[in-house]
Design an enzyme around this catalytic site. Structure first.
Site, PDB file in Angstrom:
ATOM      1  N   SER A 132       0.835  -1.185   0.031  1.00 41.17           N
ATOM      2  CA  SER A 132       0.026   0.073   0.028  1.00 41.17           C
ATOM      3  C   SER A 132       0.670   1.292  -0.062  1.00 41.17           C
ATOM      4  O   SER A 132       2.012   1.397   0.310  1.00 41.17           O
ATOM      5  CB  SER A 132      -0.864   0.081   1.277  1.00 41.17           C
ATOM      6  OG  SER A 132      -1.936  -0.715   0.852  1.00 41.17           O
ATOM      7  N   GLU A 137      -7.690  -2.644  -7.860  1.00 41.90           N
ATOM      8  CA  GLU A 137      -8.409  -2.701  -6.467  1.00 41.90           C
ATOM      9  C   GLU A 137      -7.818  -1.261  -5.837  1.00 41.90           C
ATOM     10  O   GLU A 137      -7.397  -1.479  -4.554  1.00 41.90           O
ATOM     11  CB  GLU A 137      -8.181  -3.790  -5.713  1.00 41.90           C
ATOM     12  CG  GLU A 137      -8.784  -5.093  -6.171  1.00 41.90           C
ATOM     13  CD  GLU A 137      -8.185  -6.377  -5.479  1.00 41.90           C
ATOM     14  OE1 GLU A 137      -9.003  -7.385  -5.671  1.00 41.90           O
ATOM     15  OE2 GLU A 137      -7.345  -6.390  -4.725  1.00 41.90           O
ATOM     16  N   GLY A 153      -8.107   1.615  -3.278  1.00 39.60           N
ATOM     17  CA  GLY A 153      -8.529   2.093  -2.059  1.00 39.60           C
ATOM     18  C   GLY A 153      -8.544   3.438  -1.510  1.00 39.60           C
ATOM     19  O   GLY A 153      -9.378   4.350  -1.774  1.00 39.60           O
ATOM     20  N   ARG A 154      -7.666   3.636  -1.153  1.00 42.30           N
ATOM     21  CA  ARG A 154      -6.990   5.019  -0.483  1.00 42.30           C
ATOM     22  C   ARG A 154      -6.802   6.015  -1.317  1.00 42.30           C
ATOM     23  O   ARG A 154      -7.289   7.113  -1.133  1.00 42.30           O
ATOM     24  CB  ARG A 154      -5.574   4.864   0.485  1.00 42.30           C
ATOM     25  CG  ARG A 154      -4.529   4.922  -0.455  1.00 42.30           C
ATOM     26  CD  ARG A 154      -3.115   5.074   0.318  1.00 42.30           C
ATOM     27  NE  ARG A 154      -3.310   3.475   0.926  1.00 42.30           N
ATOM     28  CZ  ARG A 154      -2.818   3.302   2.334  1.00 42.30           C
ATOM     29  NH1 ARG A 154      -2.561   4.196   2.831  1.00 42.30           N
ATOM     30  NH2 ARG A 154      -3.136   2.129   2.445  1.00 42.30           N
ATOM     31  N   ARG A 184      -3.707   5.331  12.429  1.00 39.45           N
ATOM     32  CA  ARG A 184      -2.487   5.420  11.413  1.00 39.45           C
ATOM     33  C   ARG A 184      -1.189   5.998  12.082  1.00 39.45           C
ATOM     34  O   ARG A 184      -0.022   5.164  11.981  1.00 39.45           O
ATOM     35  CB  ARG A 184      -2.636   5.860  10.123  1.00 39.45           C
ATOM     36  CG  ARG A 184      -3.813   4.987   9.500  1.00 39.45           C
ATOM     37  CD  ARG A 184      -4.244   5.458   7.940  1.00 39.45           C
ATOM     38  NE  ARG A 184      -3.211   4.884   7.019  1.00 39.45           N
ATOM     39  CZ  ARG A 184      -2.197   5.922   6.477  1.00 39.45           C
ATOM     40  NH1 ARG A 184      -1.996   6.893   6.966  1.00 39.45           N
ATOM     41  NH2 ARG A 184      -1.182   5.304   5.985  1.00 39.45           N
ATOM     42  N   TYR A 210       1.361   3.015  12.361  1.00 39.21           N
ATOM     43  CA  TYR A 210       2.424   2.969  11.340  1.00 39.21           C
ATOM     44  C   TYR A 210       3.628   4.033  11.275  1.00 39.21           C
ATOM     45  O   TYR A 210       4.195   4.257  10.428  1.00 39.21           O
ATOM     46  CB  TYR A 210       1.748   2.979   9.786  1.00 39.21           C
ATOM     47  CG  TYR A 210       0.668   2.160   9.452  1.00 39.21           C
ATOM     48  CD1 TYR A 210       0.473   0.846   9.670  1.00 39.21           C
ATOM     49  CD2 TYR A 210      -0.492   2.887   8.900  1.00 39.21           C
ATOM     50  CE1 TYR A 210      -0.520   0.093   9.162  1.00 39.21           C
ATOM     51  CE2 TYR A 210      -1.743   2.042   8.574  1.00 39.21           C
ATOM     52  CZ  TYR A 210      -1.561   0.602   8.853  1.00 39.21           C
ATOM     53  OH  TYR A 210      -2.647  -0.057   8.336  1.00 39.21           O
ATOM     54  N   CYS A 227      -6.304   7.912  26.899  1.00 39.09           N
ATOM     55  CA  CYS A 227      -5.173   7.712  28.235  1.00 39.09           C
ATOM     56  C   CYS A 227      -4.039   7.095  27.716  1.00 39.09           C
ATOM     57  O   CYS A 227      -3.974   5.688  27.923  1.00 39.09           O
ATOM     58  CB  CYS A 227      -6.080   7.252  29.427  1.00 39.09           C
ATOM     59  SG  CYS A 227      -7.256   7.913  29.700  1.00 39.09           S
ATOM     60  N   GLU A 228      -2.963   7.644  26.716  1.00 38.45           N
ATOM     61  CA  GLU A 228      -2.116   7.140  26.081  1.00 38.45           C
ATOM     62  C   GLU A 228      -1.247   8.099  25.950  1.00 38.45           C
ATOM     63  O   GLU A 228      -1.613   8.899  25.153  1.00 38.45           O
ATOM     64  CB  GLU A 228      -2.843   6.227  24.925  1.00 38.45           C
ATOM     65  CG  GLU A 228      -2.036   5.095  24.328  1.00 38.45           C
ATOM     66  CD  GLU A 228      -2.177   3.722  25.090  1.00 38.45           C
ATOM     67  OE1 GLU A 228      -1.373   3.044  25.161  1.00 38.45           O
ATOM     68  OE2 GLU A 228      -3.308   3.604  25.543  1.00 38.45           O
ATOM     69  N   TYR A 237      -9.066   4.557   5.661  1.00 38.74           N
ATOM     70  CA  TYR A 237      -8.587   3.874   6.962  1.00 38.74           C
ATOM     71  C   TYR A 237      -8.437   4.631   8.206  1.00 38.74           C
ATOM     72  O   TYR A 237      -7.727   4.866   8.989  1.00 38.74           O
ATOM     73  CB  TYR A 237      -6.957   3.496   6.685  1.00 38.74           C
ATOM     74  CG  TYR A 237      -6.912   2.652   5.529  1.00 38.74           C
ATOM     75  CD1 TYR A 237      -7.419   1.468   5.586  1.00 38.74           C
ATOM     76  CD2 TYR A 237      -6.317   3.130   4.157  1.00 38.74           C
ATOM     77  CE1 TYR A 237      -7.407   0.671   4.241  1.00 38.74           C
ATOM     78  CE2 TYR A 237      -6.298   2.318   3.191  1.00 38.74           C
ATOM     79  CZ  TYR A 237      -7.000   0.986   3.325  1.00 38.74           C
ATOM     80  OH  TYR A 237      -7.023   0.146   2.034  1.00 38.74           O
TER      81      TYR A 237
HETATM   82  C1  LIG Z   1      -5.951  -3.182   1.183  1.00 41.30           C
HETATM   83  C2  LIG Z   1      -6.130  -3.785  -0.239  1.00 41.30           C
HETATM   84  C3  LIG Z   1      -6.369  -3.130  -1.200  1.00 41.30           C
HETATM   85  C4  LIG Z   1      -6.381  -1.742  -1.053  1.00 41.30           C
HETATM   86  O1  LIG Z   1      -5.163  -0.927  -0.910  1.00 41.30           O
HETATM   87  P1  LIG Z   1      -5.110   0.613  -0.763  1.00 41.30           P
HETATM   88  O2  LIG Z   1      -3.668   0.970  -0.347  1.00 41.30           O
HETATM   89  O3  LIG Z   1      -6.093   1.224  -0.129  1.00 41.30           O
HETATM   90  O4  LIG Z   1      -5.429   0.892  -2.515  1.00 41.30           O
HETATM   91  C5  LIG Z   1      -6.638  -3.854  -2.407  1.00 41.30           C
HETATM   92  N1  LIG Z   1      -6.615  -5.059  -2.408  1.00 41.30           N
HETATM   93  C6  LIG Z   1      -6.398  -5.741  -1.380  1.00 41.30           C
HETATM   94  C7  LIG Z   1      -6.426  -7.171  -1.588  1.00 41.30           C
HETATM   95  C8  LIG Z   1      -5.999  -5.417  -0.193  1.00 41.30           C
HETATM   96  O5  LIG Z   1      -5.864  -6.051   0.973  1.00 41.30           O
END
Ligand SMILES: *Cc1c(COP(=O)(O)O)cnc(C)c1O
Length: 450
Positions: A199, A279, A281-282, A347, A351, A378-379, A408
């Site tokens: 990622s 795929e 996401g972010r 995050r 990370y 509390c951390e 996320y």
């Molecule tokens: C997390 C994940 C994504 C998306 O990752 P991004 O960094 O959000 O683009 C796509 N495919 C799989 C299998 C994942 O585990």
């Protein structure tokens, strides 16, 4: 929309999503990848990685923009179904899917179940048979392949065996053996190979290497079994800019590059081009979201014995530019506490992820204060931004906005300290709409049976 009126209506902390921005990013992936791969002669399906942030509205939006939805749990499946996403437009991932999750995916006729281990082949096949599926109506599956390429941030490390939990390794013929096992199960239909290499990837080299490795395996499988699988999924992980120092990956450029690699590799291997899926996401949800907090306490802390070097967890460390006391051995760090923290954005603590922050409700006075923005948990590691500049007059009651929190953030939120998860509010054309309402104490207590 004026952030002050948003906050008046919805309170703080609040996750705000720019609907037009999210939709545009989703559409851009579809258009750029379809155009680039059409040029070399094949098609692309884009699956939105729901784990980055999934709600019913967001699932609808991305579907309206021509995407499918990638899920990895029963809960994510439930949201996609509630949004009306048809099963064939859903994918199901996961290294440890439950029988219930697999059963539901089969019932929903999801487009693909991504098998993640040798043992899962028999489990999915058994559940498929139990559901009455046979060779005339097989369950579509892919295999997640660990290519030995792992990428993320600016890292690009290649190892023969990845010491992590996902997928089946290319090395030693492991993936090939599992693929042959899938082919030996008539109630399963092997529709493709899958790889997700990491990622927040900014360097396309990792995608290139993974694509070549998958296409090589596809050709090998054909040579051994005569079966050329129709699809290759290149996963997600497209990097975004969290701070102004970072550059987001250029989607159109990457799409063209990947299309050429796929074309060249297939020509070399003597295989027809596969259909492609990806795929992201972010890269879709991340930059579209901003978290707004209210400042509570502003506390100058005198730190002795140092130049202001790193402290707390996770950050790249303070810069040493904090106000030095006259003797040079102590300095003052201003802790700015906000009304959320590690429960709405884990995050930084998890990370060492970096963000930026702005005073959002007014213009600040001249001069800057080197600050550490912390939450209310509390951390002591509850640090959102370890070392940032805020206007010198930052004060209780101010609003702080942290951009690029659409991915996320809410999806990894917790109820630590029994804080209530903030709402997700969409803005579009000057109108705000609550997508996910703020949790209440009744919500928390409803789960507690005494
Ligand atoms: C997390 C994940 C994504 C998306 O990752 P991004 O960094 O959000 O683009 C796509 N495919 C799989 C299998 C994942 O585990």
């Amino acid at each position: 929309m004026d952030v002050r009126s948003l906050v008046e209506e919805h309170g703080t902390p609040v996750y705000v999503i720019d609907e037009a921005d999210l939709r545009l990013r989703a559409r851009t992936f579809v258009e750029a990848f379809r155009a680039a791969f059409a040029e070399v002669g094949t098609s692309v399906d884009v699956y939105y990685a729901g784990k980055s942030f999934l709600s019913v509205a967001v699932a609808r939006w991305v579907r309206e923009e021509g995407l499918r939805v990638d899920t990895c749990s029963g809960g994510e499946l439930a949201v996609a179904v509630r949004a009306g996403v048809p099963g064939p437009e859903i994918g199901l991932h996961g290294n440890n899917k439950s029988d219930d999750e697999i059963r539901r995916a089969i019932e929903l006729r999801v487009g693909r179940i991504v098998i993640d281990s040798a043992a899962e082949v028999e489990r999915v096949a058994t559940l498929a048979r139990e559901a009455g599926r046979t060779s005339s109506d097989p369950v579509p599956v892919m295999l997640r392949v660990t290519t030995g390429i792992h990428a993320g941030g600016h890292e690009f490390i290649s190892t023969a065996h990845e010491d992590q939990k996902f997928g089946v390794s290319l090395a030693g013929g492991a993936a090939l053996a599992v693929l042959r096992d899938v082919l030996a199960h008539p109630e399963l239909d092997l529709v493709g190979l899958h790889s997700h290499i990491g990622s927040q990837i900014q360097d396309p080299a990792g995608f290139r290497a993974a694509a070549s490795a998958l296409l090589g395996l596809r050709a090998e499988l054909r040579d051994v079994t005569g079966r050329l699988v129709p699809e290759v999924d290149l996963g997600g992980g497209y990097g975004i800019a969290y701070t102004s120092d970072e550059t987001p990956i250029d989607v159109a450029h990457l799409a063209r590059e990947l299309a050429q690699i796929v074309r060249d590799a297939c020509a070399e291997l003597g295989t027809a081009l596969p259909a492609i899926s990806i795929e992201p996401g972010r890269a879709i949800s991340g930059p579209a979201g901003v978290t707004v907090y209210r400042v509570g306490v502003v506390k100058p802390v005198t730190v002795s014995g140092g130049s202001g070097g790193s402290g707390g967890s996770g950050g790249s460390g303070a810069s040493g530019e904090a106000e030095e006391a006259s003797d040079g051995s102590t300095f003052v760090r201003t802790y700015v506490s906000v009304d959320g923290g590690m429960s709405d954005n884990i995050r930084p603590a998890l990370y060492g992820a970096t963000y930026s922050v702005r005073l959002a409700d007014r213009e600040g006075a001249a001069g800057v204060l080197r600050s550490r923005v912390v939450g209310k948990h509390c951390e002591s590691g509850d640090i959102l931004l370890p070392d940032v500049e805020l206007p010198a007059d930052v004060a209780p009651g101010d609003l702080l906005a942290v951009p690029a929190t659409g991915a996320y953030g809410r999806s990894m939120a917790s109820n630590y300290n029994n804080l209530l998860k903030p709402p997700v509010v969409a803005v579009r054309d000057g109108v705000s709409t609550v997508l996910v309402r703020r949790e209440t104490e009744e919500d928390l207590l409803a789960l507690d049976l005494g």
